[in-house]
Design a protein around this motif. Structure first.
Motif, short mmCIF file in Angstrom:
data_model
loop_
_atom_site.label_atom_id
_atom_site.label_comp_id
_atom_site.label_asym_id
_atom_site.label_seq_id
_atom_site.Cartn_x
_atom_site.Cartn_y
_atom_site.Cartn_z
N UNK A 32 0.83 -1.21 0.00
CA UNK A 32 0.00 0.00 0.00
C UNK A 32 0.86 1.26 0.00
N UNK A 33 2.16 1.07 -0.07
CA UNK A 33 3.07 2.20 0.01
C UNK A 33 3.42 2.72 -1.38
N UNK A 34 3.14 3.98 -1.61
CA UNK A 34 3.47 4.61 -2.88
C UNK A 34 4.98 4.86 -2.97
N UNK A 35 5.52 4.92 -4.18
CA UNK A 35 6.94 5.26 -4.31
C UNK A 35 7.22 6.63 -3.71
N UNK A 36 8.45 6.80 -3.30
CA UNK A 36 8.86 8.08 -2.72
C UNK A 36 8.62 9.20 -3.72
N UNK A 37 8.06 10.29 -3.25
CA UNK A 37 7.78 11.42 -4.13
C UNK A 37 9.09 12.07 -4.55
N UNK A 38 9.24 12.29 -5.85
CA UNK A 38 10.48 12.88 -6.35
C UNK A 38 10.32 14.39 -6.48
N UNK A 39 11.42 15.08 -6.26
CA UNK A 39 11.44 16.54 -6.37
C UNK A 39 12.34 16.94 -7.54
N UNK A 40 11.95 17.98 -8.23
CA UNK A 40 12.79 18.50 -9.31
C UNK A 40 14.01 19.19 -8.72
N UNK A 41 15.14 19.01 -9.36
CA UNK A 41 16.37 19.65 -8.89
C UNK A 41 16.90 20.58 -9.97
N UNK A 42 17.87 21.38 -9.59
CA UNK A 42 18.50 22.29 -10.55
C UNK A 42 19.64 21.57 -11.26
N UNK A 43 20.02 22.04 -12.43
CA UNK A 43 21.12 21.38 -13.15
C UNK A 43 22.42 21.47 -12.37
N UNK A 44 23.27 20.49 -12.57
CA UNK A 44 24.58 20.47 -11.91
C UNK A 44 25.64 20.93 -12.90
N UNK A 45 26.63 21.68 -12.46
CA UNK A 45 27.66 22.18 -13.39
C UNK A 45 28.34 21.09 -14.21
N UNK A 46 28.49 19.90 -13.65
CA UNK A 46 29.18 18.83 -14.39
C UNK A 46 28.38 18.33 -15.59
N UNK A 47 27.09 18.65 -15.64
CA UNK A 47 26.27 18.18 -16.76
C UNK A 47 25.83 19.29 -17.70
#
Length: 693
Positions: free
Chosen positions: A231-246
């Motif tokens: 009954x457990x939903x997957x962990x809610x994901x949060x949007x992140x900012x781009x990383x300089x290495x990418x």
């Protein structure tokens, strides 16, 4: 010549993206009749799962396939879910416009991203049958459902609509549906059974989405049901900012041009993950750019120098500027317990082992590898194992040989782990299935059809490490099982023969039958551990019992250790024998003396779990005499677990200290962050602990 150039220029015109894909539908996975049907099901189901998870709804998905004209290969596909639905005004854009979506610019784990998939299905149906796709959508705030037939004007990349209206949406039991979406479409396609089929796709989907309830009605009317096991939903994901290495040069150039920041320090600090205020100053110093420079006025040479500082090519005091890893709250791994439950609900298992690796980073993109291996009853022992490949919880059905995940499996010599493998190369043989899942914010596929993962050395190494570790667990299990079988056979033989000889000898000599316990103990000459892990219906807890038998002629001393799902949130209850915590997920009990013929029993219960979450407990030991049924404790592995815990604790404390320092720096230098913009909130580090970056 001038006239020719003018004539050629007049013939040139812009092509709409929808018109391009209309002529190149194979790019989207519509290159054969059987594959087209799987692609259509995939796009519909993926959208349903994403929508339900984003709305925090446990998914209930129903897929029905009907043959309309068998000779012409016309098939009707109907998919229904209990998601939040789509407002009427948005239906035409979602289903009738390519590259329309909400996830393209979001850096987070998701199944769909480009906004192509479901519109591609609408386009393919229209192209092969000339029919529009019927959509019925119900949102919770409205009493009736919106209905519309959607087509696609490929010249303009816009929807065409007919038969718009509203209706009450009744379930089969007569009750009104609260919210959800239903899609009905007809296409030229072919239904088939086997490994590359709709059934297999939905089966694989249920494995990596154990929270989903999936029902499939095939063309013969047979109903296949994969119930949810948690009954457990997957962990809610949060949007992140781009990383300089990418970041690429052109992307940084565009970001600078569009920026409203007044200083480069605030631009770097607020628009990138992993860049503290101190790191922002150091990057600019390494690139030779003034801190007070305006992003909009940055010159190409300055931007190029900054990119070189990002990549460590330009250094400060002989060292590359140290950046924090991007946060990992943008990922939602399945987790080990749920992988086990997902595998076990689709394959009858004798043994299941799973592993979720720690999150890591490749080219600035966070990713995480999960693997599982199951020995199943009824699976062919003389054929290659079943390979189950997934990316962001989506099954990969085609191009297995050209996929990075398959190559990682083939790179392991499975013979040393008890499986058959000709020449130590290729997919191993045996009654087993191997699962590999890659969760990432930026999965690199070999094509737009998303059927195989492209080459990436860092990801390849991470998958291979997971395979090797899983293989070691398999080898220990097989060795332990083999020893237990031999001991059991010996024990049964001794208990049958020795008492029979004693009775006959006593009868001949007319003497009483002697006590044989000591004799049997000396003959056995072994210490045996037996463990049971069972679900208690009354207490709603998992009961664990570990018994240690001393069938030797000497007293023994041991430390017994057992694994338990502490990371999954379980609590240990009713542990009357005490003991101590050795590391996260490892508990130990010290036994000073176990006399010959004695039995020592450890019992405890695990709360905070669901039925089927924990079905087998690994038992380890410390001591000179081998314990059959348990594994010798790998002290190096235990020490590594402790080091990881210490490192995580250090990072947590260091992150808090860094955050405090940066806060004071921001107070001292208010010009770095504009007054009308707030400082970014705390982010999650690689190890999953909160800190301000």
């Amino acid at each position: 010549m001038a006239g020719t150039a003018e004539r050629m220029a007049k013939n040139q015109k812009q092509v709409a993206i929808s018109e391009f894909f209309e002529k190149n539908k194979h790019f989207l996975g519509f290159d054969s009749l059987t594959r087209s049907l799987i692609t259509a099901v995939k796009e519909s189901v993926d959208n349903s799962l994403d929508a339900c998870e984003e709305a925090r709804i446990l998914p209930e998905i129903r897929v029905e396939i009907s043959k309309i004209d068998d000779k012409k290969n016309i098939i009707e596909l109907k998919t229904e879910d209990n998601g939040p639905g789509i407002p009427k005004r948005s239906i035409e854009k979602v289903f009738g416009q390519l590259l329309f979506g909400s996830r393209f610019h979001a850096i987070r784990q998701s199944r769909g991203q480009q906004g192509i998939g479901i519109t591609g299905v609408v386009m393919y149906c229209q192209l092969t049958t000339g029919r529009k796709t019927h959509v019925r959508s119900k949102i919770a705030t409205e009493t009736s459902a919106a209905i519309v037939d959607i087509g696609l004007d490929t010249r303009k990349n816009k929807a065409t609509k007919t038969s718009e209206g509203r209706e009450l949406w009744e379930r089969p039991d007569g009750t009104l549906k609260e919210h959800g979406l239903e899609i009905t479409c007809r296409m030229k396609a072919k239904y088939q059974r086997g490994r590359q089929s709709v059934y297999q796709y939905l089966r694989m989907t249920s494995i990596v989405n154990p929270h989903a309830d999936i029902t499939f009605v095939d063309p013969d009317g047979e109903i296949h049901h994969w119930p949810r096991v948690t009954e457990r939903l997957p962990r809610k994901v949060e949007s992140i900012k781009p990383h300089p290495h990418g970041i690429h040069l052109g992307t940084l150039q565009r970001m600078c041009t569009e920026s409203t920041d007044s200083r480069m320090t605030s631009f770097l600090y607020k628009n990138f993950s992993g860049v503290s205020s101190r790191a922002a100053k150091q990057l600019l110093e390494a690139a030779g750019v003034l801190e007070k420079a305006k992003p909009k006025l940055m010159k190409p040479d300055q931007i190029r120098a900054l990119i070189e500082a990002f990549q460590g090519e330009r250094m400060l005091n002989g060292k590359a500027v140290k950046l924090l890893n991007p946060p990992t709250n943008c990922l939602s791994p399945i987790e080990e317990l749920l992988i086990k439950k997902g595998l076990s609900k689709t394959i009858d298992s004798r043994f299941v082992t799973t592993m979720t690796r720690s999150p890591t980073v490749s080219q600035g993109n966070p990713y995480q590898v999960e693997v599982g291996l199951i020995f199943g009853d009824g699976m062919a022992a003389d054929k290659p194992v079943e390979v189950l490949r997934f990316a962001n919880r989506v099954p990969l059905m085609y191009q297995q040989g050209g996929c990075l995940l398959t190559k990682a499996i083939e790179s392991v010599d499975w013979r040393q782990y008890g499986m058959d493998q000709a020449g130590g190369r290729g997919v191993p043989k045996g009654p087993a299935a191997i699962l590999v899942h890659l969760a990432s914010t930026n999965v690199q596929f070999t094509s737009e059809a998303k059927e195989a993962l492209a080459e990436n050395g860092e990801v390849m190494d991470e998958v291979r490490k997971a395979m090797l570790e899983m293989g070691r667990g398999l080898r220990k299990h097989l060795e332990k099982k083999k020893k237990m079988v031999k001991v059991q056979e010996k024990f049964e033989l001794v208990n049958d023969i020795i008492p029979a000889i004693a009775e006959k000898s006593a009868a001949i000599l007319q003497r009483p039958v002697p006590d044989l316990a000591g004799s049997i103990t000396r003959i056995m000459g072994a210490v045996i551990a037996e463990g049971t892990t069972t679900w208690n219906k009354e207490t709603k807890m998992t009961d664990v019992a570990i018994k240690l038998f001393n069938y030797t002629s000497r007293a023994r001393a041991y430390t017994l250790l057992a694994s338990w799902p502490e990371r999954a949130g379980a609590s240990m209850e009713n542990n009357t024998t005490g003991g101590r915590k050795e590391a996260t997920g490892v508990w130990a009990w010290k036994l000073d003396t176990l006399e010959p013929g004695e039995t020592y029993t450890i019992t405890y219960s695990l709360s905070g779990l669901e039925k089927g979450d924990w079905t087998e407990t690994d038992v380890f030991y410390r001591g000179s005499q081998e314990v059959i049924g348990a594994s010798k404790m790998d002290e190096k592995l235990l020490e590594e677990i402790r080091r990881q815990e210490a490192r995580a604790q250090s990072e947590e404390e260091g992150g808090e200290e860094e955050a405090s320092t940066e806060d004071s720096e921001e107070d001292d230098a208010p010009s770095e962050v504009d007054d009308d913009q707030t400082k970014p909130s705390g982010q999650q580090t690689l190890m999953g602990f909160g800190s301000d970056a």
